[in-house]
Design a protein around this motif. Structure first.
Motif, PDB file in Angstrom:
ATOM      1  N   PHE A 135      58.128  34.505 -23.069  1.00 30.92           N
ATOM      2  CA  PHE A 135      57.470  35.652 -23.687  1.00 30.92           C
ATOM      3  C   PHE A 135      57.796  35.737 -25.178  1.00 30.92           C
ATOM      4  CE2 PHE A 135      57.120  38.621 -19.714  1.00 30.92           C
ATOM      5  CZ  PHE A 135      56.250  37.711 -19.138  1.00 30.92           C
ATOM      6  N   LEU A 136      56.764  35.990 -25.970  1.00 36.36           N
ATOM      7  CA  LEU A 136      56.937  36.349 -27.372  1.00 36.36           C
ATOM      8  C   LEU A 136      56.341  37.743 -27.540  1.00 36.36           C
ATOM      9  CD1 LEU A 136      57.940  35.217 -30.121  1.00 36.36           C
ATOM     10  CD2 LEU A 136      55.556  34.638 -30.609  1.00 36.36           C
TER      11      LEU A 136
ATOM     12  N   ARG B  44      53.884  29.824 -21.521  1.00 35.77           N
ATOM     13  CA  ARG B  44      53.706  28.974 -20.338  1.00 35.77           C
ATOM     14  C   ARG B  44      52.261  29.013 -19.854  1.00 35.77           C
ATOM     15  NH1 ARG B  44      53.759  29.294 -14.790  1.00 35.77           N
ATOM     16  NH2 ARG B  44      54.035  31.557 -14.837  1.00 35.77           N
ATOM     17  N   LEU B  45      51.679  30.216 -19.826  1.00 36.28           N
ATOM     18  CA  LEU B  45      50.298  30.361 -19.361  1.00 36.28           C
ATOM     19  C   LEU B  45      49.281  30.188 -20.487  1.00 36.28           C
ATOM     20  CD1 LEU B  45      50.674  33.409 -16.929  1.00 36.28           C
ATOM     21  CD2 LEU B  45      50.713  30.963 -16.383  1.00 36.28           C
TER      22      LEU B  45
ATOM     23  N   PHE C  40      63.263  30.704 -30.450  1.00 34.11           N
ATOM     24  CA  PHE C  40      62.750  31.012 -29.116  1.00 34.11           C
ATOM     25  C   PHE C  40      62.016  29.845 -28.459  1.00 34.11           C
ATOM     26  CE2 PHE C  40      61.925  34.853 -31.916  1.00 34.11           C
ATOM     27  CZ  PHE C  40      63.190  35.396 -31.724  1.00 34.11           C
ATOM     28  N   GLY C  41      61.801  28.777 -29.214  1.00 32.84           N
ATOM     29  CA  GLY C  41      61.068  27.640 -28.667  1.00 32.84           C
ATOM     30  C   GLY C  41      59.593  27.924 -28.472  1.00 32.84           C
ATOM     31  N   ILE C  42      59.058  28.894 -29.219  1.00 32.04           N
ATOM     32  CA  ILE C  42      57.656  29.289 -29.084  1.00 32.04           C
ATOM     33  C   ILE C  42      57.005  29.311 -30.464  1.00 32.04           C
ATOM     34  CG2 ILE C  42      56.042  31.069 -28.306  1.00 32.04           C
ATOM     35  CD1 ILE C  42      58.214  32.110 -26.443  1.00 32.04           C
ATOM     36  N   ALA C  43      55.910  28.600 -30.610  1.00 28.58           N
ATOM     37  CA  ALA C  43      55.158  28.639 -31.863  1.00 28.58           C
ATOM     38  C   ALA C  43      54.261  29.868 -31.876  1.00 28.58           C
ATOM     39  CB  ALA C  43      54.319  27.376 -32.015  1.00 28.58           C
TER      40      ALA C  43
ATOM     41  N   ARG D 235      58.046  29.015 -38.054  1.00 29.06           N
ATOM     42  CA  ARG D 235      59.174  28.083 -37.965  1.00 29.06           C
ATOM     43  C   ARG D 235      60.361  28.728 -37.249  1.00 29.06           C
ATOM     44  NH1 ARG D 235      63.773  27.263 -40.446  1.00 29.06           N
ATOM     45  NH2 ARG D 235      63.415  28.936 -41.965  1.00 29.06           N
ATOM     46  N   LYS D 236      60.661  29.971 -37.601  1.00 26.95           N
ATOM     47  CA  LYS D 236      61.815  30.638 -36.993  1.00 26.95           C
ATOM     48  C   LYS D 236      61.576  30.943 -35.514  1.00 26.95           C
ATOM     49  CE  LYS D 236      63.880  32.678 -41.116  1.00 26.95           C
ATOM     50  NZ  LYS D 236      64.303  33.937 -41.797  1.00 26.95           N
TER      51      LYS D 236
END
Length: 390
Positions: free
Chosen positions: A142-143, A160-161, A64-67, A58-59
């Motif tokens: 990137f995460l 993205r990829l 970061f807009g990334i799951a 969730r955070k």
């Protein structure tokens, strides 16, 4: 919601992050775990609680807009962060477990908190550090999931990829790693990336010959596990051909043989670096590490080689005069390492007496700094500042 409903909901969450028995990732991690006794730097934290994984997911989406990718959630459900020595993966904060509450005394990622980091904090820090820069790490897609000890490689999920990425430090000129390439690679899943990174362990470190005394090997492995380690604590064994060639060169050009203890050491690790000390390497054309193949490229890769140090000690250019050389130079001295912050504070073996010495300005200090064997010198002097972890 009733208590039963809560239990059912929690069970569903647990199933979501539990690796099945046929999981390739689980089998790979279990295989790695089976080597822990002989390689104590392989360490696994306990599984993260389902709630902690949900919270981290969730955070990550909020900040970061990334799951979190599914297979990385499964990893956290198996081990909330783990280390394979020369690299590691981040943990998720988990306030619900006794492990987290007692982390100061029983969790590897907090015993070495200067090295291991929280997943969210690391990503927040990277975004702040690279903000506004032209660095390739300044990428909102990137995460960051983990890294090697010195940060020469980053393990990343690219949203993205929709793939995993092994990124390499932009400038590695003086930070070579125990790998054969600086090439960046993309992987379709976490398993493939981890399998690629662990190949060095399974193919190089694991099979290294055990010619040293067991207590010396245990000492080296313990140092690899400590907060004093770095990527160059994990150099590969030297090949038999390279050791034979080094011995021939010492005999023909310096008139001394390569001591048996150092042949055994090189067969286990072709050099060894910590935050405080360096044990010298030999050139090895067959090495999986490009930086160790040619002595002529020592400066390029910042390698400390064995032969030049001993050759320079015997050459007239190293002394003020021939008289000084005759007075202080001993042909039976074999220098095999030094302290990192001093070129002339060295570790030496006297082939004539069979004793080990710590030297200042290439001269034995004597007294308490004379040691009967390789193990004693390593434990009490070379790695002496690491006393609390040895």
């Amino acid at each position: 919601m009733t208590g039963l409903g809560k239990a059912q909901s929690l069970n569903e969450i647990k199933k979501r992050y539990r690796m099945n028995k046929e999981s390739k990732l689980k089998n790979l991690l279990e295989t790695l775990r089976s080597h822990q006794v002989e390689h104590p730097y392989i360490e696994f934290n306990p599984p993260a609680s389902p709630q902690a994984i949900e919270e981290a997911d969730r955070k990550c989406q909020e900040k970061f807009g990334i799951a979190l990718p599914r297979d990385y959630k499964e990893l956290l459900g198996y081990a909330n962060g783990f280390s394979f020595g020369y690299g590691y993966f981040y943990f998720a904060a988990d306030h619900r477990t006794s492990w987290w509450q007692n982390r100061s005394s029983n969790a590897i990622f907090f015993l070495r908190s200067d090295i291991y980091r929280d997943l969210l904090e690391e990503n927040e820090g990277n975004r702040e550090f690279y903000k506004g820069s032209k660095s390739k790490w300044n990428n909102p897609n990137f995460l960051f999931l983990g890294r090697t000890q010195g940060g020469s490689r980053e393990y990343i999920y690219d949203v993205r990829l929709k793939c995993y990425r092994r990124g390499c430090l932009e400038d590695q000129e003086y930070n070579f790693t125990p790998f054969d390439t600086q090439e960046e690679r993309l992987y379709e899943d976490f398993y493939s990336m981890l399998e690629g990174e662990l190949a060095y362990f399974f193919e190089v470190l694991g099979p290294a010959p055990r010619l040293l005394e067991p207590k010396v090997i245990h000492l080296l492995q313990t140092v690899r596990r400590s907060r004093f380690t770095n990527e160059r604590s994990f150099l590969p064994p030297a090949s038999p051909r390279a050791i034979e060639e080094a011995d021939r060169r010492f005999r023909e050009e310096l008139g001394i043989s390569l001591p048996d203890f150092y042949k055994a050491f090189l067969a286990f690790s072709n050099g060894f670096w910590t935050e405080g000390a360096i044990l010298f390497s030999i050139p090895d054309e067959d090495s999986p590490v490009v930086a160790l193949r040619k002595e002529q490229e020592a400066e390029k890769y910042n390698i400390e080689y064995l032969f030049p140090y001993n050759y320079d000690y015997r050459s007239l250019e190293s002394w003020e005069s021939e008289e000084e050389r005759k007075e202080w130079m001993h042909p039976s001295y074999f220098f095999f390492g030094r302290e990192r912050d001093s070129f002339f504070d060295t570790f030496m073996y006297d082939l004539q007496t069979g004793l080990f010495h710590w030297c200042e300005a290439l001269i034995p200090v004597g007294g308490e700094f004379v040691y009967p064997d390789f193990y004693s010198l390593l434990k009490h002097k070379v790695f002496g500042v690491m006393e609390e972890v040895l």
